[in-house]
Design a protein around this motif. Sequence first.
Motif, PDB file in Angstrom:
ATOM      1  N   ARG A 206      -2.455 -13.834  -0.832  1.00 28.85           N
ATOM      2  CA  ARG A 206      -3.097 -12.995   0.298  1.00 28.85           C
ATOM      3  C   ARG A 206      -4.075 -13.595   1.021  1.00 28.85           C
ATOM      4  O   ARG A 206      -5.201 -13.870   0.501  1.00 28.85           O
ATOM      5  N   LEU A 207      -4.024 -13.362   2.278  1.00 27.68           N
ATOM      6  CA  LEU A 207      -5.075 -13.801   3.263  1.00 27.68           C
ATOM      7  C   LEU A 207      -5.566 -12.538   3.827  1.00 27.68           C
ATOM      8  O   LEU A 207      -4.818 -11.985   4.754  1.00 27.68           O
ATOM      9  N   TYR A 208      -6.780 -12.119   3.393  1.00 27.77           N
ATOM     10  CA  TYR A 208      -7.211 -10.703   4.116  1.00 27.77           C
ATOM     11  C   TYR A 208      -8.105 -11.196   5.695  1.00 27.77           C
ATOM     12  O   TYR A 208      -8.696 -12.076   5.435  1.00 27.77           O
TER      13      TYR A 208
ATOM     14  N   VAL B  42     -11.368 -13.336   5.675  1.00 28.37           N
ATOM     15  CA  VAL B  42     -12.314 -12.953   4.849  1.00 28.37           C
ATOM     16  C   VAL B  42     -12.181 -13.244   3.417  1.00 28.37           C
ATOM     17  O   VAL B  42     -13.098 -13.120   2.594  1.00 28.37           O
ATOM     18  N   GLU B  43     -11.194 -13.333   2.931  1.00 29.93           N
ATOM     19  CA  GLU B  43     -10.750 -13.353   1.533  1.00 29.93           C
ATOM     20  C   GLU B  43      -9.441 -14.209   1.392  1.00 29.93           C
ATOM     21  O   GLU B  43      -8.398 -13.820   2.124  1.00 29.93           O
TER      22      GLU B  43
ATOM     23  N   VAL C 185     -10.172 -15.782  -6.383  1.00 30.46           N
ATOM     24  CA  VAL C 185     -10.398 -15.672  -5.016  1.00 30.46           C
ATOM     25  C   VAL C 185     -11.512 -16.452  -4.602  1.00 30.46           C
ATOM     26  O   VAL C 185     -12.385 -16.904  -5.076  1.00 30.46           O
ATOM     27  N   TYR C 186     -11.038 -16.807  -3.081  1.00 32.91           N
ATOM     28  CA  TYR C 186     -12.018 -17.808  -2.412  1.00 32.91           C
ATOM     29  C   TYR C 186     -12.771 -16.852  -1.257  1.00 32.91           C
ATOM     30  O   TYR C 186     -11.649 -16.161  -0.584  1.00 32.91           O
ATOM     31  N   LEU C 187     -13.873 -17.072  -0.834  1.00 33.21           N
ATOM     32  CA  LEU C 187     -14.243 -16.382   0.155  1.00 33.21           C
ATOM     33  C   LEU C 187     -15.231 -17.414   1.009  1.00 33.21           C
ATOM     34  O   LEU C 187     -15.785 -18.419   0.549  1.00 33.21           O
ATOM     35  N   PRO C 188     -15.241 -17.131   2.269  1.00 32.19           N
ATOM     36  CA  PRO C 188     -16.001 -17.985   3.303  1.00 32.19           C
ATOM     37  C   PRO C 188     -17.366 -17.866   3.111  1.00 32.19           C
ATOM     38  O   PRO C 188     -17.727 -16.641   2.445  1.00 32.19           O
ATOM     39  N   PRO C 189     -18.208 -18.722   3.563  1.00 35.49           N
ATOM     40  CA  PRO C 189     -19.432 -18.306   3.466  1.00 35.49           C
ATOM     41  C   PRO C 189     -20.424 -17.108   3.765  1.00 35.49           C
ATOM     42  O   PRO C 189     -20.907 -16.469   2.917  1.00 35.49           O
TER      43      PRO C 189
ATOM     44  N   SER D 179      -8.572  -5.437   8.327  1.00 33.10           N
ATOM     45  CA  SER D 179      -7.366  -4.707   8.972  1.00 33.10           C
ATOM     46  C   SER D 179      -5.983  -5.012   8.315  1.00 33.10           C
ATOM     47  O   SER D 179      -5.147  -4.087   8.710  1.00 33.10           O
ATOM     48  N   GLY D 180      -5.942  -6.009   7.589  1.00 28.67           N
ATOM     49  CA  GLY D 180      -4.621  -6.046   6.982  1.00 28.67           C
ATOM     50  C   GLY D 180      -4.565  -7.451   6.268  1.00 28.67           C
ATOM     51  O   GLY D 180      -6.021  -8.186   6.109  1.00 28.67           O
ATOM     52  N   ALA D 181      -3.684  -7.985   5.687  1.00 28.08           N
ATOM     53  CA  ALA D 181      -3.507  -9.220   4.826  1.00 28.08           C
ATOM     54  C   ALA D 181      -1.993  -9.975   5.146  1.00 28.08           C
ATOM     55  O   ALA D 181      -1.133  -9.312   5.421  1.00 28.08           O
TER      56      ALA D 181
END
Length: 269
Positions: free
Chosen positions: A218-220, A228-229, A147-151, A186-188
Amino acid sequence: MVSPDRVRRVDEPGYRRLATSLRDDIKAQRWAEGETLPTDGELGEEFGVSRQTVRRAYLELVNEGLVYRVPGRGTFITPNHLRYHRPFETVDDLLALSDDTELEITRPLSGTYDEQASAELRLEGRLMYGLEFIRRHQGQVFCHTTVYLPPDAGGLVEDEEDFLHAGSTSTTTVIGALAARGVQISGAEQSMTAKAATEQDRLRLGCEVGHPLLHVERLYVSVSGRPVEWAVSDFLPEHYTHRLHLGRRPVPVPSQTAALHTPRKGTPS
């Protein structure tokens, strides 16, 4: 026996209503393991549906791992220790992973930078957060996820104790942790490909090198449209089902009035 009243549900295709009723009865243990379930003809006659409808209902349960079919013998309930076969259709299904699975951290959450992740999350050279884990059901590993998350999203969960120590286990999901901190997802956007297991996959998932895997990215996205993820997962296909409902665009019906005024060939207009 399946209750006919529970088959009569609105806003669902007939085969799905029947599958839901069969699923409920299986979970209620109305049939014993090894007992033959009703035949296509028996269910079709009982509920007034076609054999094709019954076959599609059974196929739903086969895809979920609840039943298996033996040509010439019938349909049977899958033994409990072999039954887990999770379907994913919505983000809610992914959030529900916390109901009956657990993750084990293989790389704790930390600030990192990854060019590919940065591109997927539409960032430019900014600090990234990342973690890795395997997920199990009743002790059985069925996927590995990075999993990668923006700051801004990573900062929300950087104190999440479940994500901070290698070897720690939890039923928490990353999107669940984000949602608990006020992030409305809202979705992915999802892409899916097939791959052969590498040596690293063998160590992570316990499969043989070359074993077929389902590679899912998946890009949430939040309700504001911000990524966001980004989750990159490799699933053992024997424990994963992806179901997608495909509809059709409405077919325009020619106007009767227009048809009446369309000149016939050879007829003066």
